[in-house]
Design a protein around this motif. Structure first.
Motif, mmCIF file in Angstrom:
data_model
loop_
_atom_site.group_PDB
_atom_site.id
_atom_site.type_symbol
_atom_site.label_atom_id
_atom_site.label_comp_id
_atom_site.label_asym_id
_atom_site.label_seq_id
_atom_site.Cartn_x
_atom_site.Cartn_y
_atom_site.Cartn_z
ATOM 1 N N CYS A 21 -10.217 1.960 8.664
ATOM 2 C CA CYS A 21 -11.419 1.128 8.617
ATOM 3 C C CYS A 21 -11.048 -0.338 8.872
ATOM 4 N N CYS A 24 -12.412 -3.518 4.441
ATOM 5 C CA CYS A 24 -11.762 -4.075 3.240
ATOM 6 C C CYS A 24 -10.314 -3.633 3.049
ATOM 7 N N CYS A 28 -9.006 2.528 4.318
ATOM 8 C CA CYS A 28 -9.204 3.985 4.337
ATOM 9 C C CYS A 28 -8.877 4.533 5.723
#
Ligand SMILES: Nc1nc2c(c(=O)[nH]1)N[C@H]1C(S)=C(S)[C@@H](COP(=O)(O)OP(=O)(O)OC[C@H]3O[C@@H](n4cnc5c(=O)[nH]c(N)nc54)[C@H](O)[C@@H]3O)O[C@H]1N2
Ligand SMILES: Nc1nc2c(c(=O)[nH]1)N[C@H]1C(S)=C(S)[C@@H](COP(=O)(O)OP(=O)(O)OC[C@H]3O[C@@H](n4cnc5c(=O)[nH]c(N)nc54)[C@H](O)[C@@H]3O)O[C@H]1N2
Ligand code: SF4
Ligand SMILES: [Mo]
Length: 706
Positions: A21, A24, A28
């Motif tokens: 991802c 943040c 992940c």
């Protein structure tokens, strides 16, 4: 600016790949697949979580839909050059020649330092490292800083002072369920690192007591056993009061204090001045709740404290964090399973981005630009003489001040949108407009790119291979899931090509991300953040490696400080207690405190998430969270358009009633620009230790506009 048909076709012809991802700090892992529906670009792709040790296969709604911005029609595919006041498409050759020429002219006319660099925590380690090298070697400027100044600087500097080393989490995530008591101070994990929530619910299932310190009843606070609804900007006082209770109740860990710390006597003296009743008045937290939270943490066998931007983004953020770190030391809760501290890192590469030289005073591997040995070592790796390395520059916001003062004339921004994300954004936009020359490298025409002289289109996370270091200090390799379209470049490629045009190409001979990582390994060797033992092939085999990892046969370091802290004496250092908040005073004209932050579905300045149909439809615009009693005092009904005015500027949004919020506080998110930008109001007062602005407490008044 519309994606060209050939590029669209090229993207459609690709089918699947593994990635991470782009948002943040959990990073992940996921798999993206093309479902071969030829008509609708956005419905073609599906993502699913991939099993790994941090996210355990989970994805939140942002990660699931991140591909939507990558395929958005507004993705930039050609460099843009301002001609007669308008941005028009140009070739790479034209754009890079123009940039090099303007840089050389400005440096010739003023000085090398007239050209500055502004980086970001979304960049891969390779690009962040190269940006630092580009500033010092290709440009020879001391002015480089990055958006992590607004994110991690208070916790990072506090960690260095107390522990002698800064790494987001001192422990692996798997330690969380082992903690008997967990304090979550100014961190909204449920919305900001959602896939980590199961670690905390697992802890709770195993009997852990959870304390949340937040002025709002967030989704995170809803799982708390104790919620301390602190008045914004008063965490240092609160943590000091908790320390006083722990000592009064004799809950300190004497042997840990004796063997592993120094400065305890001073602490004992300074807590004597603390009056619990007074602290309760300042923080707005009931004295009894302060006692309950402190004794719970003191009595628990194991425990962890997490802070994030709620505590850190204040003009006293550095000391506030140190006060929380005192709590871990006094109770001996650090350096063993289930015992530690976590500064919950924010951006995807917020951790790695802060280690490799984007910061004004820093060289790779957490080396210091003012330390002679560090300078000599890095100069050796870079093949230059130490005296050619510039000195220390200034922090991100201070660079904007230097633009106003005519010291900085040009800026290269890579991976940030400062027009929206700096405090006192009106002043910052004025600065950027005033520059003689502004270059922005981005995937989109962000609010900052819109006012640039040249905009360079970069690859997105789907196309860009590189390493990122997650909040645990675990270095991860993100493979490129899809090939690069011919018309965009990686950040590091842009730097290499520009270096050639500036006559410094020999220092930038890189043709792959891995070749940059090989140099980074060497540059960090022997430094605090030592990556020397980490290689791409190890990262492919293992599920990431925790730094420090000083040699290829070293397993990496999941848990820090088990025997020694990072200071030369091997001890952790207590720090003095702060007894007064430093935030802006409210008054008759500006009676409320504005604090700012995030919502689940959007990311930072929203340049990416506002271009994702699924995410933007969840929250289409900003809102001002306000207690109904406060709202009625100012004649504000639910959903009304309101203006929020501070001593610096104002923004406009709709009101949203939040009966669970403190009555003296209003909250708004940072994801929307233009008139809705909260940073038109925020306070640029900087923390004296780390230069963090006071994003999270400024005095405002609120008035209805209807
Ligand atoms: N959905 C989403 N997730 C993100 C991001 C995003 O933009 N959107 N950004 C990423 C980044 S870069 C970062 S840095 C992190 C940020 O992660 P967090 O720091 O968790 O996020 P914030 O919402 O800024 O602030 C956290 C909480 O602090 C509270 N708060 C405000 N003032 C105070 C105060 O004075 N004291 C205390 N104790 N609490 C206070 C707010 O009410 C808020 O709930 O999130 C990362 N994850
Ligand atoms: N009021 C208030 N203000 C805040 C905060 C707050 O809590 N309250 N939080 C602060 C924090 S913690 C942070 S981290 C900052 C962040 O604020 P910014 O630094 O502005 O971060 P982003 O919004 O992520 O902007 C990143 C830009 O870079 C682009 N981008 C993304 N990935 C890449 C890449 O790989 N390469 C390049 N070249 N570009 C890329 C995106 O499209 C976007 O335009 O905001 C700070 N500002
Ligand atoms: S935003 Fe964070 S928690 Fe959500 S999928 Fe991305 S990395 Fe994971
Ligand atoms: Mo951040």
């Amino acid at each position: 600016m519309i994606l060209e048909e050939t590029d669209r076709m090229e993207m459609k012809s690709r089918t699947e790949g593994n990635t991470q991802c782009p948002f943040c700090s959990v990073q992940c892992k996921m798999r993206i697949q093309n479902q071969q529906n030829p008509d609708e670009a956005n419905s073609l792709w599906v993502t699913e979580g991939v099993m790994n040790a941090a996210s355990e296969g989970r994805l939140c709604v942002k990660g699931k839909n991140a591909f939507q911005h990558s395929f958005n029609r507004e993705r930039l595919v050609k460099p843009l050059l301002r001609k007669d006041g308008i941005l028009v498409q140009a070739t790479w050759e034209e754009a890079l020649n123009h940039i090099a020429q303007r840089i050389l002219d400005i440096q010739h006319q003023f000085s090398k330092d007239a050209v500055s660099v502004y980086g970001g925590g979304s960049l891969t380690n390779e690009s962040a490292y190269l940006l630092g090298k580009f500033a010092r070697v290709a440009l020879g400027t001391k002015y480089i800083d990055y958006n992590g100044r607004f994110c991690m600087s208070a916790a990072a500097s506090a960690g260095i002072k107390t522990f002698g080393l800064d790494r987001g989490l001192t422990n692996p995530l798997s330690d969380i369920p082992l903690a008997g008591c967990i304090i979550l101070a100014g961190t909204n994990i449920a919305e900001c690192q959602p896939t980590l929530m199961p670690y905390f619910t697992r802890a709770k299932d195993q009997g852990s007591l959870i304390v949340v310190i937040d002025p709002r009843e967030t989704a995170t606070a809803q799982m708390a056993d104790l919620h301390l609804k602190v008045k914004p900007g008063t965490d240092a006082v609160l943590a000091g009061a908790m320390l006083k209770v722990i000592l009064e109740e004799n809950l300190q860990n004497d042997s840990f204090i004796r063997n592993r710390t120094k400065g305890f006597d001073q602490i004992v003296r300074s807590v004597q001045g603390i009056d619990l009743n007074e602290a309760s008045g300042i923080t707005g937290v009931d004295e009894n709740l302060i006692r309950l939270a402190a004794t719970a943490f003191g009595k628990a066998e194991t425990g962890m404290i997490f802070t994030a931007r709620g505590v850190e983004q204040h003009a006293d953020g550095h000391m506030a964090v140190r006060n929380f770190l005192n709590l871990t030391l006094v109770t001996g809760k650090v350096g063993r399973p289930g015992c530690g501290y976590g500064a919950v890192t924010g951006q995807g590469n917020g951790q790695g981005g802060r280690e490799h030289g984007q910061k004004a005073d820093q060289l790779p591997g957490y080396r210091l630009i003012e330390n002679e040995t560090d300078r000599a070592y890095i100069a050796g790796v870079w093949g230059i003489s130490p005296h050619e390395l510039p000195g220390k520059g200034v922090s991100a916001f201070e660079m904007m001040e230097l633009v106003h003062e005519d010291t900085i004339k040009a800026m290269l921004i890579m991976g940030s949108n400062p027009v929206m994300s700096n405090p006192n954004a009106g002043f910052v936009e004025e600065a950027l407009r005033k520059l003689d020359f502004l270059v922005v490298a981005d995937m989109f025409l962000s609010e900052t790119a819109e006012i640039a002289d040249v905009v360079l289109p970069v690859t997105s996370y789907l196309e860009n291979e590189g390493t990122l270091t997650n909040l645990e200090g675990r270095v991860l390799l993100r493979e490129a899931a899809l090939p690069v379209s011919a018309s965009v470049r990686h950040d590091w490629q842009i730097l290499c090509e520009l270096a050639v045009k500036l006559g410094k190409g020999t220092y930038f001979p890189f043709s792959t991300a891995e070749s940059i990582f090989e140099e980074l390994r060497l540059a960090t060797k022997g430094g605090a953040a030592d990556y020397y033992g980490i290689t791409y092939s190890r990262l492919r085999k293992e599920e990431g490696v925790y730094w420090p990892c000083p040699s290829p046969d070293h397993p990496g370091t999941p848990r820090l400080f088990q025997e020694e802290f990072g200071h030369e004496d091997g001890l952790a250092h207590f720090s003095d207690i702060v007894e007064q908040p430093s935030s802006e005073e409210t008054c008759g004209i500006y009676p409320l405190i504005l604090t700012t932050g995030r919502v689940l579905s959007h990311y930072l300045t929203g340049v990416q998430t506002r271009r994702s149909p699924v995410l933007t439809s969840r929250d289409i615009s900003n809102a001002l969270e306000i207690h109904p009693a406060t709202a009625s005092r100012y004649g504000i009904e639910e959903g009304m358009l309101v203006e929020v005015q501070s001593r610096r500027g104002s923004f406009v949004t709709r009101s949203r009633y939040r009966p669970d919020l403190r009555e003296d506080t209003v909250f708004s998110a940072m994801h929307w620009g233009g008139l809705q930008n909260v940073n038109l109001a925020t306070n640029p007062k900087l923390d004296p230790y780390c230069r963090m602005p006071d994003f999270k407490s400024c005095a405002v008044y609120v008035k209805p506009l209807q």
